[in-house]
Design a protein around this motif. Structure first.
Motif, PDB file in Angstrom:
ATOM      1  N   LEU A  60       0.814  -1.219   0.000  1.00 47.92           N
ATOM      2  CA  LEU A  60       0.000   0.000   0.000  1.00 47.92           C
ATOM      3  C   LEU A  60       0.848   1.270   0.000  1.00 47.92           C
ATOM      4  N   TYR A  61       2.127   1.142   0.358  1.00 48.66           N
ATOM      5  CA  TYR A  61       2.927   2.351   0.572  1.00 48.66           C
ATOM      6  C   TYR A  61       2.984   3.272  -0.650  1.00 48.66           C
ATOM      7  N   PRO A  62       3.139   2.769  -1.874  1.00 48.95           N
ATOM      8  CA  PRO A  62       3.219   3.691  -3.026  1.00 48.95           C
ATOM      9  C   PRO A  62       1.875   4.315  -3.418  1.00 48.95           C
ATOM     10  N   ARG A  63       0.779   3.860  -2.860  1.00 46.14           N
ATOM     11  CA  ARG A  63      -0.538   4.325  -3.286  1.00 46.14           C
ATOM     12  C   ARG A  63      -0.890   5.625  -2.567  1.00 46.14           C
ATOM     13  N   ASP A  64      -0.459   6.744  -3.129  1.00 42.25           N
ATOM     14  CA  ASP A  64      -0.578   8.035  -2.458  1.00 42.25           C
ATOM     15  C   ASP A  64      -2.010   8.449  -2.172  1.00 42.25           C
ATOM     16  N   GLU A  65      -2.972   7.888  -2.907  1.00 44.48           N
ATOM     17  CA  GLU A  65      -4.366   8.280  -2.680  1.00 44.48           C
ATOM     18  C   GLU A  65      -4.891   7.801  -1.326  1.00 44.48           C
ATOM     19  N   LEU A  66      -4.159   6.886  -0.675  1.00 41.91           N
ATOM     20  CA  LEU A  66      -4.598   6.360   0.619  1.00 41.91           C
ATOM     21  C   LEU A  66      -4.167   7.235   1.789  1.00 41.91           C
TER      22      LEU A  66
END
Length: 251
Positions: free
Chosen positions: A58-64
């Protein structure tokens, strides 16, 4: 003559317990004892390797996320972390909701011992409502990423007027495979005494419950308050990811 055949049945593997079931099944008497004695308590294999890897992904998913902090820019150490935005990913939300009611009795007992008037409600939603009414609206669960040479200075995660005195960190990476160094460290400062250090060894999926800022210690004249800080020692090699579960929101 009649022949009989015996069918060989293969038992299906038992389903993995939910996060809430795993947290409920912990030895909470031991956890409370450790918290009272040391200010922290380690929990083995809370998350599976697959669950850890899924959280790291999940770390690269900036929308989170609501924000990204580069520690060196603020003098916090080296490395970076990201605060999740609402709505939280389901594993993070489940961890927050599962741990809180088990930690409330400790938090309230500690506050009574330290003559702090604040009492925490049994339901986490009610406590968050208290935070939000005071303007603490931003979620605080986070994921941290360290590379070689990175570290986290000793600190306390406070964020506002309303502070829940316990929090949880879960190691998502595997020591010896993904990284070396990078130990979880706590220090405790007692009045008129030198600081005491506590190093908590963790494996992938292990959690540590620990004190946010202060806890009571029984002295000869009754309980007194000690202050604690936590951090991460320097990474010697590789990459390390951790999830932090903080129960109060930020202003």
């Amino acid at each position: 003559m009649t022949s009989h055949s015996t069918a060989t049945s293969t038992l299906a593997p038992a389903p993995t317990p939910t996060i809430a079931q795993r947290v409920d099944a912990l030895d909470w008497r031991r956890v409370e004892h450790d918290l009272d004695q040391y200010g922290c308590s380690a929990i083995a294999q809370l998350l599976t390797p697959r669950e850890c890897d899924a959280l790291v992904a999940l770390y690269p998913r900036d929308e989170l996320y609501r924000s990204r902090i580069v520690m060196a820019r603020h003098g916090f150490g080296r490395g970076e972390y990201k605060y999740f935005a609402y709505p939280l990913p389901s594993p993070i939300d489940a961890l927050r909701g599962a741990f809180y009611p088990h930690l409330v009795p400790v938090a309230n007992r500690w506050n009574r011992a330290m003559d702090i008037d604040v009492r925490y409600p049994p339901d986490h939603a009610d406590f968050l409502r208290r935070c939000h009414d005071a303007g603490q609206l931003r979620p605080t669960p986070l994921i941290l990423q360290y590379g070689e040479g990175d570290y986290n200075c000793l600190h306390q995660d406070l964020y506002g007027e309303h502070v829940f005195p316990l929090q949880v960190a879960i190691l998502l990476s595997a020591p010896g495979r993904d990284f070396s160094g990078g130990e979880f460290v706590m220090t405790e400062q007692r009045p008129r005494m030198q600081s005491r250090a506590e190093v908590v060894p963790l494996a992938q999926g292990d959690a540590v419950v620990f004190t946010v800022n202060s806890r009571p210690v029984q002295g000869t004249r009754g309980p007194y308050r000690v202050n604690l800080r936590h951090g991460v020692s320097r990474l010697r090699s590789g990459h390390r990811h951790t999830v932090g579960i903080i129960f109060h929101d930020a202003s």
